[in-house]
Write a protein that holds these residues in place. Structure first.
Motif, PDB file in Angstrom:
ATOM      1  N   ARG B  63       0.831  -1.208   0.000  1.00 31.50           N
ATOM      2  CA  ARG B  63       0.000   0.000   0.000  1.00 31.50           C
ATOM      3  C   ARG B  63       0.866   1.259   0.000  1.00 31.50           C
ATOM      4  NH1 ARG B  63      -2.224  -0.061   6.273  1.00 31.50           N
ATOM      5  NH2 ARG B  63      -0.754   1.473   7.050  1.00 31.50           N
ATOM      6  N   SER B  79      -6.993  -5.540  -4.412  1.00 30.71           N
ATOM      7  CA  SER B  79      -8.011  -5.708  -5.451  1.00 30.71           C
ATOM      8  C   SER B  79      -7.775  -7.029  -6.178  1.00 30.71           C
ATOM      9  CB  SER B  79      -8.005  -4.524  -6.420  1.00 30.71           C
ATOM     10  OG  SER B  79      -6.802  -4.470  -7.139  1.00 30.71           O
ATOM     11  N   PHE B 118     -12.273  -3.534   4.180  1.00 34.97           N
ATOM     12  CA  PHE B 118     -13.414  -3.254   3.305  1.00 34.97           C
ATOM     13  C   PHE B 118     -14.345  -2.174   3.852  1.00 34.97           C
ATOM     14  CE2 PHE B 118     -11.685  -7.423   2.396  1.00 34.97           C
ATOM     15  CZ  PHE B 118     -11.345  -7.255   1.070  1.00 34.97           C
ATOM     16  N   ASP B 119     -13.918  -1.502   4.934  1.00 38.36           N
ATOM     17  CA  ASP B 119     -14.622  -0.284   5.343  1.00 38.36           C
ATOM     18  C   ASP B 119     -14.418   0.769   4.244  1.00 38.36           C
ATOM     19  OD1 ASP B 119     -15.125  -1.613   7.635  1.00 38.36           O
ATOM     20  OD2 ASP B 119     -13.935  -0.321   8.955  1.00 38.36           O
ATOM     21  N   CYS B 120     -13.247   0.720   3.624  1.00 39.19           N
ATOM     22  CA  CYS B 120     -12.927   1.675   2.558  1.00 39.19           C
ATOM     23  C   CYS B 120     -12.828   1.012   1.189  1.00 39.19           C
ATOM     24  CB  CYS B 120     -11.611   2.389   2.844  1.00 39.19           C
ATOM     25  SG  CYS B 120     -11.690   3.554   4.207  1.00 39.19           S
ATOM     26  N   HIS B 121     -12.173  -0.155   1.124  1.00 32.55           N
ATOM     27  CA  HIS B 121     -11.946  -0.802  -0.168  1.00 32.55           C
ATOM     28  C   HIS B 121     -13.189  -1.534  -0.655  1.00 32.55           C
ATOM     29  CE1 HIS B 121      -7.609  -0.170  -0.706  1.00 32.55           C
ATOM     30  NE2 HIS B 121      -7.543  -0.160   0.618  1.00 32.55           N
ATOM     31  N   ALA B 122     -13.332  -1.599  -1.973  1.00 31.11           N
ATOM     32  CA  ALA B 122     -14.474  -2.286  -2.579  1.00 31.11           C
ATOM     33  C   ALA B 122     -14.399  -3.779  -2.270  1.00 31.11           C
ATOM     34  CB  ALA B 122     -14.459  -2.060  -4.083  1.00 31.11           C
ATOM     35  N   ASN B 126     -15.472  -3.578  -8.751  1.00 30.25           N
ATOM     36  CA  ASN B 126     -16.409  -2.495  -9.022  1.00 30.25           C
ATOM     37  C   ASN B 126     -15.724  -1.351  -9.759  1.00 30.25           C
ATOM     38  OD1 ASN B 126     -18.681  -0.935  -8.985  1.00 30.25           O
ATOM     39  ND2 ASN B 126     -18.640  -0.492  -6.785  1.00 30.25           N
TER      40      ASN B 126
END
Ligand code: SF4
Ligand code: SF4
Lengths: 264, 156
Positions: B63, B79, B118-122, B126
């Motif tokens: 990251r 992803s 996944f609070d932020c990431h898809a 998507n």
């Protein structure tokens, strides 16, 4: 403008050979057309493999004479590109509060000269300051400037203190107050972090040419926003900056902004 | 006597647990999307044992490279996890990967480790949402399902 501030960092002169090489390395962009006028998606030859460098500095030039009152194509495109439209007003919230607090990376702003009555309308987003006050104040190092001049927030590090929102002279940042669902793969975002325009960083790293707002403005036929490399003398944006008078908003703060305006 | 009964009981319990784990592990195998990069490989981007214990370290380093340096071809990619390990229901709708019965969610629920990515990431592949006209065109061309995963999906 009383002072001329050089947009180029004298220390890193452009190496034309390297530029030419990068141009080739960026490769060809192929597009798949599904139906006339509809693009499936752009397939780029090369996602970024090397760290970004200060050989480029991304910026925008906004010609306010071409910006149309009542048009919000750039704002809508930004919402669509970055998934800002995924959030709706929480049921318990007052409309006024939502209107002032909802995420906005770019806003349409109207200026009036009180003496002459002349009205100007312009899109206002993060100005990608060379000397960003938001980065100065951030206690965690979450606000940072990428080597290519893009100022953004590393959401992994942001603690949501909102100090940067206070420090930004352009009111360019917003805070996510509630849970987000259905995020886009290319734009992760969630509750408790500050965010702002990042010059479509996901497009930069996949070698695309412009930003969502620039495309939308052009599609409307207004062509008020130009995106490009401020360090490349041959880029459209540099040529325009050379030709037409432009200025930084609040140039008295000496932030050397990457977003410039003409006609204000 | 009581002690040996307890021991036998514990051993039996342990065996049942181990069996349940094997069954669960088998179950997890189905969470590799047919035709994805994962389907062609013997193991994930690192040997399975390493992935199980270290995946969080791998993506944590990745990251920094991606956010701060703009590098998008890292071997490790969140992803990428989603693209290969997502599962679809009968209607071909992708199931959020952090759901308690899905690839990431099931293991995290078992290990009792909060899963905040996944609070932020898809949590499903998507891409940028299409406008209505474009969506209709994609439907007509029969490729609507593919456009869901774009841009980031191939950069891992
Ligand atoms: S405009 Fe505001 S958010 Fe953007 S770099 Fe400058 S201070 Fe930071
Ligand atoms: S809100 Fe986040 S980015 Fe802004 S100053 Fe605080 S920690 Fe830094």
């Amino acid at each position: 403008m009383e002072k001329v501030i050089d947009m180029k960092d004298e220390n890193d002169a452009i190496n034309p050979q390297r530029r030419a090489f990068l141009g080739v390395a960026a490769g060809v962009t192929a597009a798949v057309t599904v139906a006339p006028g509809v693009l499936l998606h752009t397939v780029d030859a090369a996602p970024r493999a090397e760290p970004v460098t200060s050989d480029v500095r991304w910026g925008l030039l906004i010609d306010t004479a071409k910006c149309v009152d009542g048009c919000s194509a750039c704002v809508d495109a930004c919402h669509h590109e970055n998934g800002l439209n995924l959030q709706t007003m929480p049921a318990e919230q007052a409309v006024k509060k939502w209107e002032t607090q909802k995420p906005a990376w770019v806003r349409k702003v109207k200026l009036q000269d009180n003496q002459t009555g002349r009205m100007t309308t312009l899109p206002l987003m993060c100005q990608h300051c060379d000397d960003p006050p938001c980065v100065d104040v951030c206690p965690t190092g979450a606000s940072f400037k990428r080597a290519d001049g893009i100022v953004m927030v590393d959401r992994h590090l942001c603690i949501g203190c909102r100090y940067c929102m206070m420090a930004c002279p352009y009111k360019a940042r917003s805070f996510i107050h509630s849970d987000v669902h259905g995020q886009l793969t290319s734009v992760p975002r969630g509750k408790g972090c500050v965010e702002s325009c990042n010059l479509c960083v996901q497009r930069r790293d996949f070698g695309q040419e412009s930003t969502a707002c620039v495309d939308a403005c052009a599609a409307e036929g207004h062509h008020a926003i130009v995106f490009g490399d401020l360090k490349d003398p041959d880029s459209t944006i540099c040529k325009l900056l050379n030709e037409m008078p432009s200025r930084q908003l609040r140039e008295d703060l000496v932030l050397n902004t990457g977003v410039r305006y003409s006609g204000v | 006597m009581a002690k040996s009964v307890l021991t036998v009981g514990l051993v039996a319990l342990g065996l049942v647990w181990a069996l349940a784990q094997t069954a669960q592990a088998d179950d997890m195998k189905r969470y590799v999307v047919a035709g994805s990069q994962a389907a062609k490989l013997e193991s994930c981007v690192e040997p399975t044992e390493l992935m199980r214990r270290q995946h969080m370290e791998f993506i944590k380093h990745q990251r920094i490279a991606t956010v701060h340096e703009g590098i998008r071809i890292e071997k490790y990619s969140l992803s990428g996890c989603v693209d290969c390990h997502i599962s679809y229901n009968a209607e071909q709708i992708p199931q959020p990967i952090n759901q308690a019965d899905q690839f990431c969610g099931a293991c995290h629920a078992f290990a009792a480790v909060n899963l905040n990515c996944f609070d932020c990431h898809a949590a499903v592949p998507n891409g940028t949402p299409l406008n209505a006209a474009a969506m209709a065109a994609h439907d007509a061309a029969g490729v609507a399902a593919q456009v869901q995963s774009s841009r980031d999906g191939k950069g891992h």
